[in-house]
Design a protein around this motif. Structure first.
Motif, PDB file in Angstrom:
ATOM      1  N   ASN B  25      -8.299   5.050 -10.429  1.00  0.00           N
ATOM      2  CA  ASN B  25      -8.957   4.500  -9.240  1.00  0.00           C
ATOM      3  C   ASN B  25      -9.806   5.521  -8.512  1.00  0.00           C
ATOM      4  N   LEU B  27      -9.153   7.898  -6.565  1.00  0.00           N
ATOM      5  CA  LEU B  27      -8.865   8.164  -5.159  1.00  0.00           C
ATOM      6  C   LEU B  27      -8.303   9.572  -5.000  1.00  0.00           C
ATOM      7  N   TYR B  74      -5.146  -9.770  11.054  1.00  0.00           N
ATOM      8  CA  TYR B  74      -5.461  -9.326   9.709  1.00  0.00           C
ATOM      9  C   TYR B  74      -6.648  -8.357   9.672  1.00  0.00           C
ATOM     10  N   TYR B  75      -7.695  -8.687  10.459  1.00  0.00           N
ATOM     11  CA  TYR B  75      -8.936  -7.909  10.372  1.00  0.00           C
ATOM     12  C   TYR B  75      -8.801  -6.496  10.942  1.00  0.00           C
ATOM     13  N   LEU B  76      -7.701  -6.233  11.669  1.00  0.00           N
ATOM     14  CA  LEU B  76      -7.528  -4.895  12.252  1.00  0.00           C
ATOM     15  C   LEU B  76      -6.846  -3.925  11.291  1.00  0.00           C
ATOM     16  N   ARG B  77      -6.566  -4.380  10.053  1.00  0.00           N
ATOM     17  CA  ARG B  77      -5.686  -3.576   9.205  1.00  0.00           C
ATOM     18  C   ARG B  77      -6.216  -2.176   8.904  1.00  0.00           C
ATOM     19  N   PHE B  78      -7.539  -2.030   8.741  1.00  0.00           N
ATOM     20  CA  PHE B  78      -8.048  -0.694   8.415  1.00  0.00           C
ATOM     21  C   PHE B  78      -7.685   0.297   9.520  1.00  0.00           C
ATOM     22  N   LEU B 121      -4.663   6.128   2.077  1.00  0.00           N
ATOM     23  CA  LEU B 121      -5.152   4.834   2.572  1.00  0.00           C
ATOM     24  C   LEU B 121      -5.311   3.867   1.411  1.00  0.00           C
ATOM     25  N   GLY B 122      -5.780   4.397   0.270  1.00  0.00           N
ATOM     26  CA  GLY B 122      -5.962   3.550  -0.898  1.00  0.00           C
ATOM     27  C   GLY B 122      -4.659   2.891  -1.329  1.00  0.00           C
ATOM     28  N   LEU B 125      -3.857   0.084   0.984  1.00  0.00           N
ATOM     29  CA  LEU B 125      -4.717  -1.092   0.806  1.00  0.00           C
ATOM     30  C   LEU B 125      -4.372  -1.823  -0.487  1.00  0.00           C
ATOM     31  N   PHE B 126      -4.067  -1.062  -1.550  1.00  0.00           N
ATOM     32  CA  PHE B 126      -3.673  -1.710  -2.807  1.00  0.00           C
ATOM     33  C   PHE B 126      -2.382  -2.494  -2.609  1.00  0.00           C
ATOM     34  N   ILE B 129      -3.385  -5.719  -0.959  1.00  0.00           N
ATOM     35  CA  ILE B 129      -4.163  -6.633  -1.790  1.00  0.00           C
ATOM     36  C   ILE B 129      -3.325  -7.230  -2.913  1.00  0.00           C
TER      37      ILE B 129
END
Lengths: 206, 195
Positions: B25, B27, B74-78, B121-122, B125-126, B129
């Motif tokens: 990946n 990363l 949900y949209y605040l996750r980053f 962070l990757g 996020l994985f 997802i």
């Protein structure tokens, strides 16, 4: 960079002289993963240029207000805001590509280029120049990405932008679609560019 | 029960070898290139990454499923994930400094670098997802950390051996490291036959 640099010089430095990937070897983390298809690469590039310009401009606008001690955190917050905007836009307008890019859009936050430009340039320059610098670095980054995708997609899947371009006898190189392909293409690219620049190496580095 | 354990083991194995977060990946490449000059540095950084990744991935799981999901944020996750990681790194640094001076010198100096390591962070996020459950997120976090450490130590070893070999001038530095990483990636994907 000194005060006499014009906007154009700042803009083009990011693309050629200080190209973030090839010369400074920064930010290749999230770069390579999307380069097996040209379309995804282009979308990713546009997202990165936007985030880079947005955060550089914002950091520069707020540079007198942000206390030195927490500036890293403040920068990360600004960058994340930009990335969230991009992510929402992608999910709304291009759900399919958004799904394919997966976590890599979010990973723009930790891309060293965006952060690096904020630290190195935006903190000490006025907003319009900082935004230009952001766009320049973003484009420099994108050009490399697109070049890699341009090599990987035809060799790996025989297509370009989703259209079949390789003749019927062409055997796809599976390795180009997989991870190692990106490493090799990238290495060869650096090799070629550095061979050309060899004479002026000293002028280039930093 | 047996079935579940086997599944978790498969995930653990996959996150170390076939789905190595660094080699498949891409990363954490920045610190990979920077820290792989010496085995000792590579080992320290690898250990720090494993520790942080193994704990923040489940931590992000908890925050995501207990706070963000129920309140539809949900949209605040980053932003939230990055804050969780940064906060944890900060706390870990303080704790390690208090507990052991020696460990702090070996590990502590690498901790601040880790906040902006894309691999951490990757992994979070994985995890989100791929809809892992809690147990899977723990296994995935630690597995990815170990995989990263393995790759960076192997690379540092190869680079130390390579110090005396003659590499073409333009290829020296990043170029040759990328080629080696490519070959390592082929080797790691070779493990896919095991599963």
């Amino acid at each position: 960079m000194n005060g006499r640099d014009t906007g154009l010089q700042i803009f083009s430095a990011g693309i050629f002289k200080n190209n973030p990937i090839l010369v400074q070897i920064l930010g290749i983390c999230s770069t390579l993963a999307v380069t097996n298809s040209l379309r995804n690469t282009l979308v990713m590039s546009i997202a990165l240029i936007f985030v880079c310009a947005f955060s550089s401009g914002m950091v520069s606008l707020l540079r007198k207000l942000i206390p030195g001690r927490v500036r890293m955190m403040a920068e990360i917050m600004i960058i994340s805001t930009g990335v969230i905007l991009v992510d929402i836009l992608l999910q709304a307008k291009m759900p399919e590509i958004s799904k394919q890019l997966g976590p890599y859009v979010g990973l723009i936050i930790t891309n060293c280029i965006v952060m690096g430009r904020c630290e190195a340039f935006a903190l000490s320059n006025p907003p319009h120049l900082a935004a230009l610098d952001g766009i320049g670095s973003g484009i420099g980054y994108s050009l490399v990405l697109i070049a890699i995708a341009f090599i990987r997609e035809p060799l790996g899947s025989g297509t370009l932008w989703g259209f079949q371009i390789m003749p019927g006898w062409w055997q796809n190189w599976a390795i180009m679609v997989m991870a190692p392909g990106a490493f090799f293409v990238m290495a060869v690219l650096i090799w070629i560019i550095k061979s050309f620049h060899h004479g002026e190496e000293c002028a280039c580095s930093k | 029960m047996q079935q579940i354990n086997l599944e978790l083991f498969g995930l653990f194995f996959a996150s170390i070898f076939t789905g190595n977060i660094l080699l498949t990946n891409y990363l954490g490449m920045c610190s990979f290139l920077g820290a792989s000059r010496e085995v000792k540095t590579a080992f320290g950084l690898g250990l720090a990454v494993t520790l942080v990744m193994g704990i923040t991935t489940p931590l992000c799981w908890l925050v995501y499923y207990l706070i963000l999901k129920p309140y539809d944020l949900y949209y605040l996750r980053f932003i939230i994930f990055i804050i969780v990681i940064a906060a944890f790194v900060q706390v870990a640094e303080i704790c390690i400094e208090r507990i052991s001076e020696k460990l702090y010198h070996n590990l502590g100096i690498f901790l601040p670098l880790i906040t902006v390591n894309c691999a951490i962070l990757g992994a979070c996020l994985f995890m989100e997802i791929r809809h892992y459950n809690f147990a899977q997120s723990v296994v995935y976090g630690f597995g990815s950390g170990i995989g990263w450490m393995l790759a960076v130590i192997a690379m540092a070893g190869i680079r130390q051996k390579m110090a005396k070999s003659r590499v073409p001038q333009p290829l020296a530095g990043a170029g040759i490291v990328l080629i080696i990483a490519g070959i390592m990636a082929i080797a790691f994907t070779g493990f896919s036959g095991v599963l």
